[in-house]
Design an enzyme around this catalytic site. Sequence first.
Site, PDB file in Angstrom:
ATOM      1  N   GLY A   1       7.324   0.498   1.461  1.00 34.33           N
ATOM      2  CA  GLY A   1       6.318  -0.567  -0.028  1.00 34.33           C
ATOM      3  C   GLY A   1       6.432   0.614  -1.256  1.00 34.33           C
ATOM      4  O   GLY A   1       7.726   0.199  -1.109  1.00 34.33           O
TER       5      GLY A   1
ATOM      6  N   ASN B   1       8.929  -3.540   1.957  1.00 31.80           N
ATOM      7  CA  ASN B   1       7.622  -4.400   1.918  1.00 31.80           C
ATOM      8  C   ASN B   1       7.007  -5.065   0.177  1.00 31.80           C
ATOM      9  O   ASN B   1       6.009  -3.441  -0.284  1.00 31.80           O
ATOM     10  CB  ASN B   1       6.563  -4.097   2.813  1.00 31.80           C
ATOM     11  CG  ASN B   1       5.166  -4.565   3.242  1.00 31.80           C
ATOM     12  OD1 ASN B   1       4.788  -5.505   2.318  1.00 31.80           O
ATOM     13  ND2 ASN B   1       4.367  -4.473   2.796  1.00 31.80           N
TER      14      ASN B   1
ATOM     15  N   GLU C   1       2.380   2.782  11.425  1.00 38.95           N
ATOM     16  CA  GLU C   1       1.662   2.682   9.963  1.00 38.95           C
ATOM     17  C   GLU C   1       0.345   3.648  10.082  1.00 38.95           C
ATOM     18  O   GLU C   1      -0.568   2.475  10.246  1.00 38.95           O
ATOM     19  CB  GLU C   1       1.468   1.820   9.722  1.00 38.95           C
ATOM     20  CG  GLU C   1       3.198   0.725   8.860  1.00 38.95           C
ATOM     21  CD  GLU C   1       3.058   0.423   7.645  1.00 38.95           C
ATOM     22  OE1 GLU C   1       3.758   0.272   7.275  1.00 38.95           O
ATOM     23  OE2 GLU C   1       2.165  -0.831   7.731  1.00 38.95           O
TER      24      GLU C   1
ATOM     25  N   LYS D   1       5.149  -6.639  -0.681  1.00 40.35           N
ATOM     26  CA  LYS D   1       3.589  -6.806  -1.283  1.00 40.35           C
ATOM     27  C   LYS D   1       3.556  -7.957  -2.449  1.00 40.35           C
ATOM     28  O   LYS D   1       4.616  -8.181  -2.601  1.00 40.35           O
ATOM     29  CB  LYS D   1       2.453  -5.686  -1.691  1.00 40.35           C
ATOM     30  CG  LYS D   1       3.263  -4.173  -0.270  1.00 40.35           C
ATOM     31  CD  LYS D   1       1.929  -3.700  -0.697  1.00 40.35           C
ATOM     32  CE  LYS D   1       2.017  -2.583   0.536  1.00 40.35           C
ATOM     33  NZ  LYS D   1       0.983  -1.576   0.827  1.00 40.35           N
TER      34      LYS D   1
ATOM     35  N   HIS E   1      -0.129  -5.825   9.216  1.00 36.32           N
ATOM     36  CA  HIS E   1      -0.398  -5.191   8.536  1.00 36.32           C
ATOM     37  C   HIS E   1      -1.628  -4.840   8.130  1.00 36.32           C
ATOM     38  O   HIS E   1      -2.636  -5.190   8.275  1.00 36.32           O
ATOM     39  CB  HIS E   1       0.472  -5.875   6.675  1.00 36.32           C
ATOM     40  CG  HIS E   1       0.585  -4.425   5.957  1.00 36.32           C
ATOM     41  ND1 HIS E   1      -0.560  -3.309   5.253  1.00 36.32           N
ATOM     42  CD2 HIS E   1       1.687  -4.391   5.519  1.00 36.32           C
ATOM     43  CE1 HIS E   1       0.049  -2.709   4.871  1.00 36.32           C
ATOM     44  NE2 HIS E   1       1.305  -2.567   4.973  1.00 36.32           N
TER      45      HIS E   1
END
Length: 233
Positions: free
Chosen positions: A218, A9, A154, A11, A84
């Site tokens: 991430g 991810n 998560e 972002k 998310h």
Amino acid sequence: MKDFLIVANIKNNLLVKDIITYLEQIKEYDGNNLVICPPSIYIPYFLKNKFDVGIQNVCHEICTGEILPIQASDMGIKYTIVGHSDRRILLNESEIDINKKVQDSVNNGLKVILCVGETLEEKSMMKTTRVLNRQLQSGLRNVKNFENIIIAYEPIWAIGTGKTPNNQDIKDAVTYIKEVVSSISGYNDIHVIYGGSVDLENIELLKKIPNLNGVLVGKSSLDADKLIELTKK
Ligand code: PGA
């Protein structure tokens, strides 16, 4: 499930100059277990590689600035992240919207990575299972095609903090999620991945969790070499 899945991810990190280097490095990747979710605007750079591409968010309505699941599919994108905690918290994304996104995505051929997880306060009040149950019941309402759903556990307090739950807590949460999904759908083979401060130091330990099907990464996915290492560990 074939291999332990690694979902990156990114972002809203990286610029074109970084992506050129990133893609140069990621050419080394030679497995079948990697999904990269770049910022939407840069997705075309990532398509047609050995890894799969995911989008970080979709929208089920016609809306300025948004992307429909059918458009993501049309571009060759295979996965979408939905719900998310960044979006639940920073953008007040509601459980009703999350559910509509899940439904519209699976109906249009995307695999959905639905994120669920508790805050530190909820954890300290022993409310983790209650929160997971609520997020799963609402997020998966009226969903049919469970083969195309992946749940990402998560814990919000583990995201970007360098803290992770111990293996037993992750295993218990994964077991619970699998039970809830089975009771909602009758589907007994749901894949559950873990996200929150996954890095090269803890990946080997995480891989020892017997019922875990992968990880959502991430910060450690921003360096392509590190990401390739993660897939190999
Ligand atoms: P992190 O992020 O790996 O940097 O903790 C995970 C995520 O936000 O999905």
